[in-house]
Design a protein around this motif. Structure first.
Motif, mmCIF file in Angstrom:
data_model
loop_
_atom_site.group_PDB
_atom_site.id
_atom_site.type_symbol
_atom_site.label_atom_id
_atom_site.label_comp_id
_atom_site.label_asym_id
_atom_site.label_seq_id
_atom_site.Cartn_x
_atom_site.Cartn_y
_atom_site.Cartn_z
ATOM 1 N N ARG A 286 0.833 -1.208 0.000
ATOM 2 C CA ARG A 286 0.000 0.000 0.000
ATOM 3 C C ARG A 286 0.869 1.260 0.000
ATOM 4 O O ARG A 286 0.605 2.213 -0.740
ATOM 5 N N THR A 287 1.886 1.257 0.823
ATOM 6 C CA THR A 287 2.751 2.432 0.934
ATOM 7 C C THR A 287 3.507 2.679 -0.365
ATOM 8 O O THR A 287 3.644 3.819 -0.821
ATOM 9 N N VAL A 288 3.999 1.605 -0.989
ATOM 10 C CA VAL A 288 4.704 1.745 -2.269
ATOM 11 C C VAL A 288 3.754 2.269 -3.345
ATOM 12 O O VAL A 288 4.124 3.135 -4.145
ATOM 13 N N ALA A 289 2.517 1.786 -3.363
ATOM 14 C CA ALA A 289 1.534 2.260 -4.347
ATOM 15 C C ALA A 289 1.230 3.747 -4.128
ATOM 16 O O ALA A 289 1.143 4.524 -5.096
ATOM 17 N N GLU A 290 1.071 4.151 -2.870
ATOM 18 C CA GLU A 290 0.824 5.562 -2.565
ATOM 19 C C GLU A 290 2.021 6.418 -2.986
ATOM 20 O O GLU A 290 1.853 7.497 -3.570
ATOM 21 N N LEU A 291 3.211 5.931 -2.702
ATOM 22 C CA LEU A 291 4.422 6.651 -3.080
ATOM 23 C C LEU A 291 4.514 6.798 -4.598
ATOM 24 O O LEU A 291 4.817 7.875 -5.109
ATOM 25 N N THR A 292 4.234 5.739 -5.311
ATOM 26 C CA THR A 292 4.297 5.768 -6.772
ATOM 27 C C THR A 292 3.340 6.813 -7.341
ATOM 28 O O THR A 292 3.717 7.614 -8.205
ATOM 29 N N ALA A 293 2.115 6.828 -6.848
ATOM 30 C CA ALA A 293 1.128 7.804 -7.324
ATOM 31 C C ALA A 293 1.575 9.226 -6.999
ATOM 32 O O ALA A 293 1.453 10.137 -7.836
ATOM 33 N N LEU A 294 2.124 9.413 -5.822
ATOM 34 C CA LEU A 294 2.577 10.736 -5.412
ATOM 35 C C LEU A 294 3.759 11.202 -6.260
ATOM 36 O O LEU A 294 3.797 12.356 -6.719
ATOM 37 N N VAL A 295 4.705 10.316 -6.514
ATOM 38 C CA VAL A 295 5.873 10.673 -7.324
ATOM 39 C C VAL A 295 5.454 11.047 -8.747
ATOM 40 O O VAL A 295 5.986 11.998 -9.329
#
Length: 154
Positions: free
Chosen positions: A49-58
């Motif tokens: 979940r955290t990696v997916a959120e980070l990817t979207a944010l980046v």
């Protein structure tokens, strides 16, 4: 949300991922009869979940940087790319100055002392390093000001 806020969230997500890695490593193996300190499946889910959120944010940060004019014909992405070499060259020159001045160097005492001399003009290199540091500070200040005034692009 302002770009600067998104950058802070990105830093938090990266920190969270590093923390999850430590927690996962602690829970990766357990002695027979014992239990893991934390459920690794739950930690893996949180990591995903955290990696997916980070990817979207980046992606949003990158779109914003690429579409934001910096004011001198460059985009914010261009300004960020111009800042990195200033940091890199300054670091190299600081290391060179350190080596040339012999800081942290151990002296060997024996029958025939070894003489060292500087192969560079430290003052000239220091002047260049100071100039690079000033350029980077000035550019970074402009970038930070812009970061707090630009809205993050969806």
């Amino acid at each position: 949300m302002k770009l600067a806020e998104a950058l802070l969230l990105r830093a938090d997500a990266n920190k969270r991922i590093r923390e999850l890695q430590v927690r996962l490593n602690r829970s990766a193996r357990v002695q027979e009869g014992d239990s893991t300190p934390e459920n690794p499946v739950e930690l893996l889910d949180e990591l995903a979940r955290t990696v997916a959120e980070l990817t979207a944010l980046v992606k949003r940060i990158n779109r914003t940087n690429a579409q934001t004019p910096f004011g001198d014909g460059r985009t914010l992405t261009d300004a960020l790319a111009d800042r990195d070499p200033l940091t890199l060259e300054h670091g190299v020159l600081a290391g060179l100055i350190n080596e040339a001045s012999g800081a942290g160097q151990r002296m060997a005492y024996n029958a025939s002392p070894i003489k060292y001399f500087r192969a560079i003009k430290v003052a000239d290199v220091q002047k260049r390093a100071d100039d690079l540091a000033r350029q980077r500070r000035d550019l970074d200040t402009q970038i930070q000001q812009l970061n707090w005034s630009i809205d993050l692009i969806e």
